[in-house]
Design an enzyme around this catalytic site. Structure first.
Site, short mmCIF file in Angstrom:
data_model
loop_
_atom_site.label_atom_id
_atom_site.label_comp_id
_atom_site.label_asym_id
_atom_site.label_seq_id
_atom_site.Cartn_x
_atom_site.Cartn_y
_atom_site.Cartn_z
N HIS A 118 -7.40 9.37 -9.22
CA HIS A 118 -6.61 8.52 -8.54
C HIS A 118 -6.28 8.94 -7.28
O HIS A 118 -5.82 10.14 -7.03
CB HIS A 118 -5.38 8.41 -9.61
CG HIS A 118 -4.51 9.87 -9.94
ND1 HIS A 118 -3.56 10.19 -9.37
CD2 HIS A 118 -4.95 10.50 -10.74
CE1 HIS A 118 -3.20 11.28 -9.73
NE2 HIS A 118 -4.03 11.64 -10.79
N ASP A 119 -5.79 8.06 -6.35
CA ASP A 119 -5.25 8.27 -5.01
C ASP A 119 -6.09 9.03 -4.05
O ASP A 119 -5.47 9.57 -3.30
CB ASP A 119 -3.78 9.01 -5.17
CG ASP A 119 -2.89 8.12 -6.23
OD1 ASP A 119 -2.61 6.97 -5.72
OD2 ASP A 119 -2.43 8.41 -7.41
N GLY A 136 -6.94 14.50 -8.40
CA GLY A 136 -5.84 13.46 -7.81
C GLY A 136 -5.62 13.67 -6.31
O GLY A 136 -5.34 15.04 -6.04
#
Length: 259
Positions: A118-119, A136
């Site tokens: 994520h991200d 992440g």
């Protein structure tokens, strides 16, 4: 161009020329651009934004829910840029409320079993080899090559045109234009072959090499080295990119060999 054994949610938006092979699954709130190909057993989940001429191979999962205990179901996306190739069993998580998106740029190659958490923000023209794991919030600039089975710590930044050897544990930021190798991961020279292939002149490459000699081989700390570089080298895109990268590092820079 959509096989009858594929499942496509009626709210998904696919360009007319998209090819979807049997047993692929495409959820709602998905957009896929012209000329893209979705292989058998690939799963494109809610929030995916896939560009033009993208190839997604069997077993890949794009825009899965983040593996983050802080995720609260916020509306986020995962973006894959034009002409990118996503090979077998790659997983790309969508973003959280940190950036609200995960991005893989254009013209990238993600080899089998890569994980993009994520991200993460990955630039254009990157090659990420088999089984690389990005935690992440990792940022990877343009034209980066990451060797197979490497693992990148969360929040690490990897500078443009750098090359990381296979099996590396990337715990600190990796600056632009360099080769990174050994354990712990260390400066191993500049990526001169890659720079030549991308049209950098001999003068540009020599300047980059001299800058890194001051940063990593002169025996002074980074602050002193950067002051010296500003005084001794005329402003250039390469010089300024390196200095700004060092100044904006939050996790700290990888060390020189033997430091």
């Amino acid at each position: 161009m959509i096989q009858p054994l594929a499942y496509i949610h009626p709210e998904a938006k696919l360009a007319p020329s998209v090819v979807v092979e049997p047993f692929a699954v495409i959820h709602k709130n998905v957009e896929i651009g012209e000329g893209s190909w979705i292989g058998s057993h690939a799963v494109i989940m809610e929030g995916a934004r896939i560009g033009k001429n993208v190839k997604v191979f069997p077993g890949a999962v794009i825009s899965s829910v983040p593996q983050d205990l802080k995720f609260e179901g916020e509306d986020t996306i995962a973006v894959v840029g034009d002409n990118t190739v996503v090979r077998e069993c790659v997983t790309i998580s969508r973003g959280t409320k940190d950036k609200y998106k995960t991005v893989v740029g254009a013209n990238c190659l993600l080899m089998a079993y890569v994980h993009v958490a994520h991200d993460c923000i990955i630039g254009d023209n990157c090659i990420i080899a088999n089984t690389v794991q990005l935690a992440g919030h990792v940022e990877v600039d343009d034209w980066v090559v990451i060797g197979g089975s490497s693992a990148v710590h969360q929040f690490v930044k990897i500078g443009a045109h750098s090359m990381i050897s296979g099996g590396s544990l990337v715990r600190k930021d990796v600056p632009p234009f360099v080769k990174a190798a050994r354990e712990p991961l260390s400066y191993a020279g500049i990526n001169s072959i890659g720079l030549r292939r991308r049209g950098f002149t001999s003068e540009q490459i020599s300047q980059v090499q001299e800058i890194y000699r001051i940063l990593y081989l002169s025996g002074v700390n980074n602050t002193t080295a950067m002051d010296k570089i500003e005084m001794e080298f005329a402003a250039s895109d390469e010089r300024d990119l390196i200095l700004n990268f060092f100044r904006n590092s939050e996790r700290g820079m990888m060390k020189g060999y033997g430091a």
